[in-house]
Design an enzyme around this catalytic site. Sequence first.
Site, PDB file in Angstrom:
ATOM      1  N   TYR A 112      -5.818  -6.882  11.783  1.00 35.02           N
ATOM      2  CA  TYR A 112      -4.865  -6.503  11.731  1.00 35.02           C
ATOM      3  C   TYR A 112      -3.045  -7.158  11.766  1.00 35.02           C
ATOM      4  O   TYR A 112      -3.375  -8.338  11.710  1.00 35.02           O
ATOM      5  CB  TYR A 112      -4.559  -6.318  13.564  1.00 35.02           C
ATOM      6  N   GLU A 127       0.652  -5.565  11.339  1.00 39.60           N
ATOM      7  CA  GLU A 127       1.608  -4.743  11.540  1.00 39.60           C
ATOM      8  C   GLU A 127       2.731  -5.432  10.591  1.00 39.60           C
ATOM      9  O   GLU A 127       2.583  -6.929  11.477  1.00 39.60           O
ATOM     10  CB  GLU A 127       1.312  -3.917  12.800  1.00 39.60           C
ATOM     11  N   ASP A 142       8.811   8.828  -9.415  1.00 40.66           N
ATOM     12  CA  ASP A 142       7.328   9.092  -8.859  1.00 40.66           C
ATOM     13  C   ASP A 142       6.522   8.671 -10.035  1.00 40.66           C
ATOM     14  O   ASP A 142       6.269   9.729 -10.683  1.00 40.66           O
ATOM     15  CB  ASP A 142       7.251  10.399  -8.124  1.00 40.66           C
ATOM     16  N   THR A 161       0.895   5.830  -6.862  1.00 41.16           N
ATOM     17  CA  THR A 161      -0.549   5.520  -6.591  1.00 41.16           C
ATOM     18  C   THR A 161      -1.319   4.355  -7.256  1.00 41.16           C
ATOM     19  O   THR A 161      -0.431   3.799  -8.474  1.00 41.16           O
ATOM     20  CB  THR A 161      -1.034   6.450  -6.906  1.00 41.16           C
ATOM     21  N   LYS A 199      -4.609   5.887 -10.514  1.00 38.94           N
ATOM     22  CA  LYS A 199      -4.438   6.681 -11.644  1.00 38.94           C
ATOM     23  C   LYS A 199      -4.770   5.361 -12.346  1.00 38.94           C
ATOM     24  O   LYS A 199      -5.999   5.022 -12.820  1.00 38.94           O
ATOM     25  CB  LYS A 199      -3.649   7.553 -11.274  1.00 38.94           C
ATOM     26  N   ARG A 235      -7.411   3.208  -4.308  1.00 38.04           N
ATOM     27  CA  ARG A 235      -6.305   4.791  -3.619  1.00 38.04           C
ATOM     28  C   ARG A 235      -5.482   3.797  -2.954  1.00 38.04           C
ATOM     29  O   ARG A 235      -6.072   3.237  -1.729  1.00 38.04           O
ATOM     30  CB  ARG A 235      -7.881   5.349  -3.115  1.00 38.04           C
TER      31      ARG A 235
END
Length: 411
Positions: free
Chosen positions: A46, A48, A191, A217, A220, A226
């Site tokens: 974790y 955060e 984008d 992203t 691609k 991903r």
Amino acid sequence: MIDEEIFRLMEEEREHQNKTLSLIASENYTSESVMHALGSVLTNKYAEGVPELRYYKGCKVIDKIENLALERLTRLFDAEAGNVQPHSGTQANMAIYFAVLNPKDYVLSLSTVNGGHLSHGSLINFSGELYNFVHYGVDENGFIDYENVEYLAKKYRPKLIVCGASSYSRIIDFERFKKIAESVDALLMVDMAHIAGLVAAELHPSPVPFADFVTSTTQKTLRGPRGGFILCQKKYERIINKAVFPGIQGGPLMNVIAAKAVCFAEAMTSEFKSYISQVLKNAKEMAEKFSELKFDVVTGGTENHSFVLDLTKFELDGEQFSRMLEEVGINVSKQTVPNDKLGWKQASGVRIGTPAITTRGFDTDACDKLVDLINLVVRDFDGSKEYVKSEVAKLASQFPIYNYNNKHVDD
Ligand SMILES: *Cc1c(COP(=O)(O)O)cnc(C)c1O
């Protein structure tokens, strides 16, 4: 335990990917190094917060990994600041909206039917529900109508203008978008999800000098895991980081962030540049060959990795045609054409992209062959089906998925 059920299905999917060809413009095959990072112990942690400012203890190594990913990202795109935590491209966009907009604010973007992404204000997406998106369009040839952008910007005075698309085969004039945004005091978000690999390879203009925010992203054309990321100027770094966490996400996926770091390093290599150069050559070749065979290519060609075939004259819709292609082992996505009369469920076209087949090693000759096979499917599906199926299988085995340079980046 060994989960045999899932293991078997994973093997089945591997075989499926190997035996079929993907012309889906948003798909690619990652390197073994990327996959190695994805399936690692980093998923146990974790973290955060941001490096050196975590809510949980024990993040010393994790911090090094995220800092390395960030350093590589900003170097790759020559940006002042960034964030590598967005779980996906949609999440990256959501973070920008959450950072700079209030519900009901006006935003200007390209509509989904004309190539925009769902997260650019589609009514079936959170973006369209929360904010007042107004859409600019494309002209009858499929080119962005910049005068319409300017007109709508003056009329609605949006707080944010969004450009970048899921299906647009031409280079977007980022400078012109910036000028329009400035003229109405709007912020500009680009984008670049689809073209990030092209930009990284410096074979496509970069939006970074013009945009307030760049989102993307990594799965691609960039050929990574991903996931998503954000680039921005230093002055926006704090609000962006806060928007990602705690604004819209919890703990970052550290295994994915490590995989992004690998992907960024791979994208800095000369091999990657040659790869992207071939992606572009292949797309151009296929679009030209389709035109010669009397297909209607939207905008008449392509300047990037993708293009759209308008199937109207064949009395086929995109859904039907993509189902036919799936039967012979070629995967494509249906796509609406400019001002489509059929709507997104059927769509009048299909989108074709070369990133995935180029990773498998396709050259322009192999691309020509593939176009000929697709042409047979359109003209005489029943008569050619078995032949095309066996030819596609041959091409797939001639160009297996993992035949490209899969060395670890430090080898
Ligand atoms: C693919 C894409 C996205 C989002 O991708 P996900 O990672 O699937 O959420 C965002 N914007 C554009 C333009 C895209 O093409």
